[in-house]
Design an enzyme around this catalytic site. Structure first.
Site, PDB file in Angstrom:
ATOM      1  N   CYS A  26       0.879  -1.181   0.000  1.00 16.78           N
ATOM      2  CA  CYS A  26       0.000   0.000   0.000  1.00 16.78           C
ATOM      3  C   CYS A  26       0.908   1.219   0.000  1.00 16.78           C
ATOM      4  CB  CYS A  26      -0.874  -0.010   1.246  1.00 16.78           C
ATOM      5  SG  CYS A  26       0.112   0.089   2.750  1.00 16.78           S
ATOM      6  N   HIS A  89       2.801   2.097  11.228  1.00 19.23           N
ATOM      7  CA  HIS A  89       1.728   1.956  12.230  1.00 19.23           C
ATOM      8  C   HIS A  89       1.647   3.127  13.196  1.00 19.23           C
ATOM      9  CE1 HIS A  89       1.520  -2.195  11.264  1.00 19.23           C
ATOM     10  NE2 HIS A  89       2.539  -2.604  11.956  1.00 19.23           N
ATOM     11  N   CYS A 111       2.219   6.347   8.656  1.00 21.11           N
ATOM     12  CA  CYS A 111       1.377   6.579   7.476  1.00 21.11           C
ATOM     13  C   CYS A 111       0.459   7.788   7.715  1.00 21.11           C
ATOM     14  CB  CYS A 111       0.528   5.331   7.222  1.00 21.11           C
ATOM     15  SG  CYS A 111      -0.610   5.549   5.864  1.00 21.11           S
ATOM     16  N   HIS A 139      -2.327  -4.596  18.909  1.00 15.25           N
ATOM     17  CA  HIS A 139      -1.662  -4.115  17.699  1.00 15.25           C
ATOM     18  C   HIS A 139      -0.999  -2.756  17.975  1.00 15.25           C
ATOM     19  CE1 HIS A 139      -1.007  -2.765  13.608  1.00 15.25           C
ATOM     20  NE2 HIS A 139      -1.154  -4.022  13.238  1.00 15.25           N
ATOM     21  N   GLU A 141      -0.535  -0.202  16.228  1.00 18.42           N
ATOM     22  CA  GLU A 141      -1.283   0.989  15.763  1.00 18.42           C
ATOM     23  C   GLU A 141      -2.373   1.365  16.770  1.00 18.42           C
ATOM     24  OE1 GLU A 141      -3.216   0.971  11.809  1.00 18.42           O
ATOM     25  OE2 GLU A 141      -4.707   2.237  12.785  1.00 18.42           O
ATOM     26  N   THR A 188      -6.858   1.253  11.235  1.00 23.54           N
ATOM     27  CA  THR A 188      -6.911   1.355   9.766  1.00 23.54           C
ATOM     28  C   THR A 188      -7.076   0.012   9.062  1.00 23.54           C
ATOM     29  OG1 THR A 188      -4.514   1.213   9.687  1.00 23.54           O
ATOM     30  CG2 THR A 188      -5.468   3.431   9.609  1.00 23.54           C
ATOM     31  N   CYS A 219      -8.599   2.317   6.401  1.00 24.57           N
ATOM     32  CA  CYS A 219      -8.038   3.055   5.270  1.00 24.57           C
ATOM     33  C   CYS A 219      -8.513   2.465   3.932  1.00 24.57           C
ATOM     34  CB  CYS A 219      -6.518   3.107   5.351  1.00 24.57           C
ATOM     35  SG  CYS A 219      -5.740   1.579   4.890  1.00 24.57           S
ATOM     36  N   SER A 247       1.304  -9.968   9.952  1.00 26.69           N
ATOM     37  CA  SER A 247       0.631  -8.802   9.357  1.00 26.69           C
ATOM     38  C   SER A 247      -0.873  -8.867   9.600  1.00 26.69           C
ATOM     39  CB  SER A 247       0.948  -8.766   7.857  1.00 26.69           C
ATOM     40  OG  SER A 247      -0.060  -8.073   7.170  1.00 26.69           O
ATOM     41  N   SER A 248      -1.368  -7.816  10.258  1.00 28.72           N
ATOM     42  CA  SER A 248      -2.794  -7.763  10.592  1.00 28.72           C
ATOM     43  C   SER A 248      -3.652  -7.779   9.327  1.00 28.72           C
ATOM     44  CB  SER A 248      -3.042  -6.482  11.397  1.00 28.72           C
ATOM     45  OG  SER A 248      -4.371  -6.132  11.400  1.00 28.72           O
TER      46      SER A 248
HETATM   47  S1  SF4 Z   1      -2.942   2.935   7.058  1.00 35.58           S
HETATM   48 FE1  SF4 Z   1      -3.488   1.813   5.205  1.00 35.58          FE
HETATM   49  S2  SF4 Z   1      -2.244   2.812   3.608  1.00 35.58           S
HETATM   50 FE2  SF4 Z   1      -1.366   3.360   5.583  1.00 35.58          FE
HETATM   51  S3  SF4 Z   1       0.208   1.843   6.009  1.00 35.58           S
HETATM   52 FE3  SF4 Z   1      -1.645   1.120   7.014  1.00 35.58          FE
HETATM   53  S4  SF4 Z   1      -2.595  -0.227   5.482  1.00 35.58           S
HETATM   54 FE4  SF4 Z   1      -1.114   1.016   4.399  1.00 35.58          FE
END
Ligand code: SF4
Length: 309
Positions: A26, A89, A111, A139, A141, A188, A219, A247-248
């Site tokens: 992405c 994240h 991001c 997680h 994030e 996201t 996202c 990877s989530s």
């Molecule tokens: S928020 Fe979406 S675009 Fe950004 S790194 Fe995570 S998966 Fe990728």
């Protein structure tokens, strides 16, 4: 629209691989990997707080160039002036503060989608709104975002959390007569269908008690990959999901593939395509391939080449 790759075969009918158009990196991960490469080229020893991506091959490559993955800022020897990368994240508010205190030079590769959620959370706190954050509790994030959500936030990952946290929140609302406002946010890479399901339940339980603002912050990259995986899985007889096990977003794609296709497998790279799996695939005419947002094009290509051979 998936790309159709025929598998050369003597005799008919011909087999096909359908590769998802959105398979692979992405924008956020692509940018993080490119920037990290530039950083290690400029200054070989560069620290990264946590794995930059959950892809072992990409990580191996960066570590060979000089990237050092650390779990805590205290692991950086003589930190003043050293560079530390914050991955896509994002990190907690406290980590930003600690890095500044230590005199580290921050290379912030969070991001923009994640940074936008931090801003929404901070604004909600300023406006004295309460927050429901829907995401995986462990997680990084979610942990990072939660640190921007002020004191009155609730993290919801499962149906049990939803029951428990809404009950606890209702008790607070009943005690406090002032009108309350609630913002619902999401990690996201959360599962789109599950988010909608949770949102409906929260609305049912709370809409007549508090003002609710829904910010579906899943996202676009996640949404498009999940939607395409679902479509693809319905068209084929066998689905392959490529990506790191940690990877989530790759794990969510695998769950979707399992729900929509009779046969699905998740692999990290072509080396995991065992003889047994290849034999199994021979039974099917149409094979779908999708990859998580942290899977490089090279890994996808290697898998396809091995199947075609
Ligand atoms: S928020 Fe979406 S675009 Fe950004 S790194 Fe995570 S998966 Fe990728």
């Amino acid at each position: 629209m998936s790309k159709v790759i025929p598998i050369p075969k003597s005799g008919k009918p011909e087999k096909e691989i359908l590769l998802g158009e959105k398979a692979g990196f992405c924008m956020g991960v692509k940018n993080a990997v490119e920037q990290a490469k530039k950083e290690v080229e400029k200054q070989s020893i560069t620290y990264c707080l946590g794995e930059l991506t959950h892809n072992p091959e990409v990580m191996k490559n960066l570590e060979e160039k000089g990237l050092r993955v650390i779990e805590d800022l205290s692991q950086i020897p003589n930190p003043k002036g050293k560079k530390v990368i914050f991955r896509a994240h994002g990190v907690t508010k406290q980590v930003y503060e600690e890095a500044k205190k230590l005199g580290l030079e921050i290379v912030d590769l969070t991001c923009p989608n994640v940074l936008a959620i931090h801003k929404i959370a901070e604004q909600a706190v300023k406006e004295e709104k309460d927050i429901f954050l829907i995401g995986e509790k462990k997680h990084p994030e979610t942990i990072g975002t939660a640190s921007f959500c002020g004191k009155n936030h609730f993290v919801i990952e499962t149906q049990e959390d939803l029951q428990q946290e809404t009950q606890q929140y209702l008790a607070q609302v009943e005690k406090n007569a002032n009108s309350r406002k609630l913002v619902i946010l999401s990690q996201t890479t959360f599962h789109l269908e599950k988010f909608k399901e949770f949102e409906n339940q929260i609305q049912e339980k709370l809409a007549n008690k508090v003002e609710i603002e829904v910010r579906n912050t899943i996202c676009k990259a996640t949404r498009l990959r999940q939607e395409e995986t679902m479509d693809l899985a319905k068209q084929v007889e066998y689905m392959i999901i490529i990506g790191g096990r940690k990877s989530s977003n790759t794990n969510k794609l695998f769950q979707i593939a399992l729900q929509n296709c009779a046969h699905a497998v998740m692999i990290e790279n072509e080396k995991e395509l065992s003889e047994e799996l290849l034999q199994e695939m021979k039974k099917y005419q149409k094979i779908g391939v999708m990859a998580g947002a942290s899977t490089p094009d090279e890994s996808i290509q290697n898998v396809i080449n091995k199947i075609r051979k």
